[in-house]
Design a protein around this motif. Structure first.
Motif, short mmCIF file in Angstrom:
data_model
loop_
_atom_site.label_atom_id
_atom_site.label_comp_id
_atom_site.label_asym_id
_atom_site.label_seq_id
_atom_site.Cartn_x
_atom_site.Cartn_y
_atom_site.Cartn_z
N ALA A 144 50.59 42.36 40.43
CA ALA A 144 49.80 41.13 40.30
C ALA A 144 50.03 40.14 41.44
CB ALA A 144 50.13 40.45 38.97
N PRO A 155 32.73 39.27 32.75
CA PRO A 155 33.33 38.40 33.77
C PRO A 155 32.66 37.04 33.90
CG PRO A 155 33.18 40.64 34.59
CD PRO A 155 32.44 40.63 33.28
N PHE A 188 37.69 36.46 32.14
CA PHE A 188 38.39 37.74 32.21
C PHE A 188 37.51 38.80 32.86
CE2 PHE A 188 40.01 35.47 28.49
CZ PHE A 188 41.38 35.50 28.73
N ASP A 189 38.14 39.62 33.67
CA ASP A 189 37.45 40.74 34.32
C ASP A 189 38.36 41.96 34.22
OD1 ASP A 189 35.85 42.39 35.80
OD2 ASP A 189 36.16 41.37 37.71
N LEU A 190 37.91 43.01 33.54
CA LEU A 190 38.69 44.22 33.39
C LEU A 190 37.86 45.44 33.74
CD1 LEU A 190 39.28 42.29 30.64
CD2 LEU A 190 41.01 44.03 30.31
N TYR A 201 41.67 47.56 37.28
CA TYR A 201 41.81 46.18 37.73
C TYR A 201 41.80 45.22 36.55
CZ TYR A 201 40.62 41.86 40.27
OH TYR A 201 40.61 40.57 40.79
N PHE A 202 42.60 44.16 36.68
CA PHE A 202 42.61 43.08 35.70
C PHE A 202 42.61 41.75 36.42
CE2 PHE A 202 44.91 39.82 33.34
CZ PHE A 202 44.28 39.85 32.11
N ASN A 203 41.82 40.81 35.91
CA ASN A 203 41.83 39.47 36.46
C ASN A 203 41.61 38.47 35.34
OD1 ASN A 203 41.76 37.28 38.35
ND2 ASN A 203 39.53 37.32 38.26
N ALA A 204 42.51 37.50 35.24
CA ALA A 204 42.35 36.38 34.32
C ALA A 204 42.36 35.10 35.15
CB ALA A 204 43.46 36.36 33.29
N LYS A 205 41.36 34.27 34.96
CA LYS A 205 41.26 33.00 35.67
C LYS A 205 41.25 31.87 34.65
CE LYS A 205 38.42 30.45 39.01
NZ LYS A 205 37.16 30.48 39.83
N SER A 257 45.28 31.88 38.38
CA SER A 257 44.76 33.24 38.18
C SER A 257 45.89 34.24 38.21
CB SER A 257 43.70 33.59 39.23
OG SER A 257 44.26 33.62 40.53
N SER A 296 45.90 38.40 38.79
CA SER A 296 45.00 39.52 39.09
C SER A 296 45.74 40.60 39.86
CB SER A 296 43.80 39.03 39.91
OG SER A 296 44.24 38.49 41.16
#
Length: 256
Positions: A12, A148, A174-176, A180-184, A198, A200
């Motif tokens: 991350a 997302p 959230f984007d999964l 890949y993972f992304n939390a903003k 964030s 990610s």
């Protein structure tokens, strides 16, 4: 996003940016694990222990109220959040393990996915440096899949920074996908500086080699993260940010 019985590693990048009268931003790298939570324990990885001392470890005491197993706490969240059965076909916990017994997680994510591996709900579990803990349920109406572009807004309930008031709102995104993972998280306050954070990175199957490399690359693990938080607090104080004393945490465990 395909989550099977294997524990995955999230390499991350963590970002925090504060804008306003006291501008401050920083980025650091850290390794997290994405652990499937079920009645049966996930496939073991040498070097990662559960509820006992290990190089890396996950302990029940470090999540929720600390009085339930990870599986029991996941079931508790399903009940109190009224997550329907179609929306929790699988449950996983994204978190930073303890290193040599020391644990601290500014934020962990309980992910609830349907049978098509679409994210239907996420419980963001926030812990401040005083070890107060509070969770925020992130969902769309009727637990439709979280995309997302979706922005999920909730009121701030837990004191996190001594340089911010206990007011305002968080906006989660959230984007999964399979790798890949992304939390903003965006914080907006009517009285002071805002903040964007964030977490990610790329997901890959966790190996023993990963754990040993991480211990060398990021020595002291969560203790390093705690030190970085205090270093940034010192920088904010030097820049003239106003200090606030720590209020009592909210009585309720979770905000919906």
């Amino acid at each position: 996003m395909s989550i099977g019985p294997e524990i995955q590693r999230l390499h991350a990048t963590v970002f925090h940016g504060r804008k306003g009268k006291t501008d401050n931003r920083f980025t650091y790298r850290a390794d997290y694990v994405l652990c499937p939570i079920g009645e049966k324990a996930p496939r073991p990885v040498s070097g990662l222990a559960f509820n006992k001392l290990g190089l890396w470890a996950l302990h029940d005491r470090d999540f929720g109220t600390g009085r339930k197993s990870l599986y029991a706490h996941a079931q508790h969240l399903i009940k109190v959040c009224n997550i329907p059965s179609f929306a929790h076909h699988s449950v996983s916990l994204l978190t930073m393990p303890s290193l040599l017994g020391y644990s601290f997680n500014p934020i962990s994510f309980w992910l609830f996915l349907d049978e098509r591996q679409q994210l239907r709900a996420c419980v963001a579990e926030v812990t401040n440096v005083g070890r107060d803990r509070h969770s925020y349920l992130c969902k769309i109406d009727d637990f439709v899949p979280i995309k997302p572009a979706n922005k999920i807004v909730t009121s701030k309930r837990l004191h996190v920074s001594p340089f911010q008031n206990l007011d305002g709102e968080y906006t989660f995104q959230f984007d999964l996908n399979a790798s890949y993972f992304n939390a903003k998280i965006k914080y907006v306050s009517p009285t002071e500086d805002g903040m964007t954070a964030s977490l990610s990175g790329a997901l890959s199957p966790l190996s023993t080699r990963d754990l040993f490399i991480s211990a060398v690359r990021y020595p002291f693990g969560a203790l390093r993260v705690m030190a970085l938080i205090h270093w940034q607090a010192l920088k904010l104080k030097i820049k003239g940010a106003e200090f606030r004393s720590r209020p009592l945490p909210p009585e309720q465990e979770l905000s919906q």
